[in-house]
Motif scaffolding. Structure first.
Motif, mmCIF file in Angstrom:
data_model
loop_
_atom_site.group_PDB
_atom_site.id
_atom_site.type_symbol
_atom_site.label_atom_id
_atom_site.label_comp_id
_atom_site.label_asym_id
_atom_site.label_seq_id
_atom_site.Cartn_x
_atom_site.Cartn_y
_atom_site.Cartn_z
ATOM 1 N N GLY A 114 0.700 -1.203 0.046
ATOM 2 C CA GLY A 114 0.180 0.328 0.429
ATOM 3 C C GLY A 114 0.610 1.040 0.080
ATOM 4 N N PHE A 115 1.728 0.780 -0.028
ATOM 5 C CA PHE A 115 2.706 2.523 -0.319
ATOM 6 C C PHE A 115 3.091 3.085 -0.831
ATOM 7 C CE2 PHE A 115 6.138 -0.101 2.315
ATOM 8 C CZ PHE A 115 5.606 0.180 3.935
ATOM 9 N N THR A 116 2.423 2.237 -3.159
ATOM 10 C CA THR A 116 2.295 3.049 -3.954
ATOM 11 C C THR A 116 0.828 1.933 -4.277
ATOM 12 O OG1 THR A 116 2.900 1.286 -5.182
ATOM 13 C CG2 THR A 116 4.156 2.723 -5.017
ATOM 14 N N SER A 117 0.236 2.590 -5.616
ATOM 15 C CA SER A 117 -1.115 2.069 -5.774
ATOM 16 C C SER A 117 -1.166 1.903 -7.214
ATOM 17 C CB SER A 117 -1.879 3.248 -5.741
ATOM 18 O OG SER A 117 -1.679 4.394 -6.286
ATOM 19 N N GLY A 118 -1.778 0.539 -8.210
ATOM 20 C CA GLY A 118 -1.326 0.773 -9.768
ATOM 21 C C GLY A 118 -0.460 -0.180 -9.550
ATOM 22 N N VAL A 119 -0.226 -0.980 -11.380
ATOM 23 C CA VAL A 119 0.589 -1.648 -11.692
ATOM 24 C C VAL A 119 1.243 -0.842 -12.498
ATOM 25 C CG1 VAL A 119 -0.261 -3.420 -10.787
ATOM 26 C CG2 VAL A 119 -0.531 -2.566 -13.447
ATOM 27 N N SER A 120 1.212 0.108 -13.552
ATOM 28 C CA SER A 120 1.147 0.866 -14.633
ATOM 29 C C SER A 120 2.948 1.089 -14.772
ATOM 30 C CB SER A 120 1.113 1.856 -14.551
ATOM 31 O OG SER A 120 -0.727 2.512 -15.094
ATOM 32 N N LEU A 121 3.273 1.623 -13.557
ATOM 33 C CA LEU A 121 4.801 1.718 -13.566
ATOM 34 C C LEU A 121 5.922 0.564 -12.594
ATOM 35 C CD1 LEU A 121 5.347 5.683 -12.602
ATOM 36 C CD2 LEU A 121 5.448 4.429 -14.664
ATOM 37 N N VAL A 122 5.220 -0.234 -12.839
ATOM 38 C CA VAL A 122 5.429 -1.850 -11.688
ATOM 39 C C VAL A 122 6.557 -2.600 -13.107
ATOM 40 C CG1 VAL A 122 5.518 -3.953 -10.571
ATOM 41 C CG2 VAL A 122 4.131 -1.461 -9.597
ATOM 42 N N LEU A 123 5.096 -2.456 -14.154
ATOM 43 C CA LEU A 123 5.550 -3.504 -15.167
ATOM 44 C C LEU A 123 7.012 -2.699 -15.823
ATOM 45 C CD1 LEU A 123 1.521 -2.874 -16.803
ATOM 46 C CD2 LEU A 123 2.970 -5.015 -17.085
ATOM 47 N N PRO A 124 6.862 -1.657 -16.210
ATOM 48 C CA PRO A 124 8.946 -2.067 -16.618
ATOM 49 C C PRO A 124 10.279 -3.254 -15.876
ATOM 50 C CG PRO A 124 8.059 -0.212 -16.779
ATOM 51 C CD PRO A 124 7.115 -0.613 -15.669
ATOM 52 N N TRP A 125 9.625 -2.487 -14.645
ATOM 53 C CA TRP A 125 10.481 -3.282 -13.545
ATOM 54 C C TRP A 125 10.121 -4.456 -14.033
ATOM 55 C CZ3 TRP A 125 13.453 0.054 -12.980
ATOM 56 C CH2 TRP A 125 14.182 1.280 -13.061
ATOM 57 N N ALA A 126 8.639 -5.425 -14.152
ATOM 58 C CA ALA A 126 8.582 -6.821 -14.692
ATOM 59 C C ALA A 126 9.397 -7.300 -15.724
ATOM 60 C CB ALA A 126 7.303 -6.853 -14.451
ATOM 61 N N VAL A 127 9.324 -6.182 -16.426
ATOM 62 C CA VAL A 127 9.630 -6.662 -17.678
ATOM 63 C C VAL A 127 10.986 -6.926 -17.845
ATOM 64 C CG1 VAL A 127 9.637 -6.242 -20.677
ATOM 65 C CG2 VAL A 127 7.271 -6.019 -19.143
ATOM 66 N N PHE A 128 12.020 -5.517 -18.010
ATOM 67 C CA PHE A 128 12.954 -5.655 -18.296
ATOM 68 C C PHE A 128 14.064 -6.174 -16.758
ATOM 69 C CE2 PHE A 128 11.544 -2.202 -19.910
ATOM 70 C CZ PHE A 128 12.199 -2.340 -21.713
ATOM 71 N N LEU A 129 13.966 -6.196 -15.736
ATOM 72 C CA LEU A 129 14.357 -6.478 -14.273
ATOM 73 C C LEU A 129 14.215 -7.952 -13.815
ATOM 74 C CD1 LEU A 129 17.222 -4.596 -13.319
ATOM 75 C CD2 LEU A 129 15.071 -3.298 -13.993
ATOM 76 N N GLY A 130 12.783 -8.294 -13.734
ATOM 77 C CA GLY A 130 12.105 -9.500 -13.410
ATOM 78 C C GLY A 130 11.807 -10.003 -14.465
ATOM 79 N N ALA A 131 12.081 -9.989 -15.597
ATOM 80 C CA ALA A 131 12.531 -11.079 -16.515
ATOM 81 C C ALA A 131 13.643 -11.132 -17.090
ATOM 82 C CB ALA A 131 11.073 -10.725 -18.255
ATOM 83 N N ILE A 132 13.987 -9.791 -17.957
ATOM 84 C CA ILE A 132 14.883 -10.036 -18.970
ATOM 85 C C ILE A 132 16.486 -10.206 -18.371
ATOM 86 C CG2 ILE A 132 16.437 -9.205 -20.170
ATOM 87 C CD1 ILE A 132 13.438 -6.778 -21.533
ATOM 88 N N ALA A 133 16.709 -9.320 -17.112
ATOM 89 C CA ALA A 133 17.688 -9.350 -16.285
ATOM 90 C C ALA A 133 17.637 -10.884 -15.830
ATOM 91 C CB ALA A 133 18.045 -8.482 -15.269
ATOM 92 N N GLN A 134 16.529 -11.735 -15.392
ATOM 93 C CA GLN A 134 17.137 -13.300 -14.615
ATOM 94 C C GLN A 134 17.088 -14.005 -16.261
ATOM 95 O OE1 GLN A 134 15.315 -14.457 -11.414
ATOM 96 N NE2 GLN A 134 13.630 -13.257 -11.468
ATOM 97 N N LEU A 135 16.386 -13.565 -17.195
ATOM 98 C CA LEU A 135 16.635 -14.722 -18.846
ATOM 99 C C LEU A 135 18.060 -14.827 -19.058
ATOM 100 C CD1 LEU A 135 13.126 -13.660 -20.139
ATOM 101 C CD2 LEU A 135 14.706 -16.053 -18.918
ATOM 102 N N ILE A 136 18.850 -13.446 -18.881
ATOM 103 C CA ILE A 136 19.737 -13.184 -18.907
ATOM 104 C C ILE A 136 20.902 -13.929 -18.164
ATOM 105 C CG2 ILE A 136 21.891 -11.892 -19.057
ATOM 106 C CD1 ILE A 136 20.091 -9.742 -20.459
ATOM 107 N N ALA A 137 21.316 -14.084 -17.156
ATOM 108 C CA ALA A 137 21.479 -14.414 -15.931
ATOM 109 C C ALA A 137 20.840 -16.263 -16.562
ATOM 110 C CB ALA A 137 21.125 -14.185 -14.312
ATOM 111 N N SER A 138 20.421 -16.877 -16.931
ATOM 112 C CA SER A 138 19.263 -18.386 -16.919
ATOM 113 C C SER A 138 20.482 -18.484 -18.435
ATOM 114 C CB SER A 138 18.581 -17.880 -17.480
ATOM 115 O OG SER A 138 18.166 -19.318 -17.352
ATOM 116 N N ASN A 139 20.590 -17.292 -19.315
ATOM 117 C CA ASN A 139 21.780 -18.015 -20.289
ATOM 118 C C ASN A 139 22.432 -18.220 -19.709
ATOM 119 O OD1 ASN A 139 22.016 -18.365 -23.258
ATOM 120 N ND2 ASN A 139 22.751 -16.253 -22.937
ATOM 121 N N TYR A 140 23.348 -17.531 -19.537
ATOM 122 C CA TYR A 140 24.798 -17.836 -18.558
ATOM 123 C C TYR A 140 25.622 -18.453 -17.457
ATOM 124 C CZ TYR A 140 27.330 -13.608 -20.780
ATOM 125 O OH TYR A 140 27.362 -12.437 -21.887
#
Length: 216
Positions: free
Chosen positions: A39-65
């Motif tokens: 409840g510190f913030t509201s909505g997911v609009s600005l959570v989305l970029p971090w979900a895609v680029f950090l949560g997803a892409i960064a971990q997929l790069i780590a998985s590849n290596y």
């Protein structure tokens, strides 16, 4: 007469440990996502970029290596959680009508709860694998167990307020421990000594020498 073609040469390719990047990606996305759950913030609009680029892409790069290092555990963990955050991002887009009102109005949120149950099962057996690495990683996986337990039950309508709070607190703690794990991975490797301790294996869960080399 011998020929140069008769000799075999082995080429060793040295690959950097991707754990620092993968754990940083996990830390960032869970920090931002937990701020919304708590409840510190509201909505997911600005959570989305971090979900895609950090949560997803960064971990997929780590998985590849990790795959290049023949680290099955690291490859599977980073890969599965990276794909999880892509799935979450897509879910949020559907819920917010980005793919049309038809999809948004036809969704059954319990299907998301079932997906969380699947990831809870996955995380439970991966927690056993984490016990053979180090204590920090093991505790991160235990917290991820609580995160998916909370997400599963709250989404399925079982004591939703209580288990939403469980998920929120677990997610924030995951972020804190993952920041520590990322810092330890980078600094310990950079200086070639223990700057931030992560602890050893738990009990009988010990990797053999070959697997330890893959994790190093």
């Amino acid at each position: 007469m011998s020929s140069n073609f008769d000799s075999n040469k082995e080429v060793k390719i040295v690959t950097a440990d991707p754990s620092g990047l993968g754990l940083f990606g996990l830390a960032m996305v869970t920090l931002v996502a937990s701020s919304q759950k708590l409840g510190f913030t509201s909505g997911v609009s600005l959570v989305l970029p971090w979900a895609v680029f950090l949560g997803a892409i960064a971990q997929l790069i780590a998985s590849n290596y990790d795959a290049k290092k023949n680290n099955t555990f690291g490859m599977t963990a980073f890969g599965a959680y990276g794909l999880f955050w892509l799935g979450v991002a897509c879910t949020w887009l559907i819920q917010n009508g980005v793919f049309g009102e038809g999809l948004a109005s036809a969704m059954d949120v319990k299907q998301l709860g079932v997906a969380y149950v699947g990831y809870l099962i996955f995380t439970l057996f991966m927690t056993i694998g984490a016990a053979g690495t180090n204590k920090v990683l093991f505790y991160i996986f235990v917290l991820i167990d609580f995160l998916f337990l909370g997400l599963s039950l709250s989404t399925l309508g079982i004591m939703p307020e209580f288990f939403h709070e469980v998920a929120a607190i677990a997610e924030l703690l995951i972020a804190i421990l993952s920041f520590y794990g990322s810092a330890a991975s980078v600094l310990n490797t950079h200086y070639g000594e223990v700057v931030l301790p992560v602890g050893g294996c738990l009990g009988k869960f010990k990797l053999d020498a070959k697997l330890k080399k893959a994790h190093s």
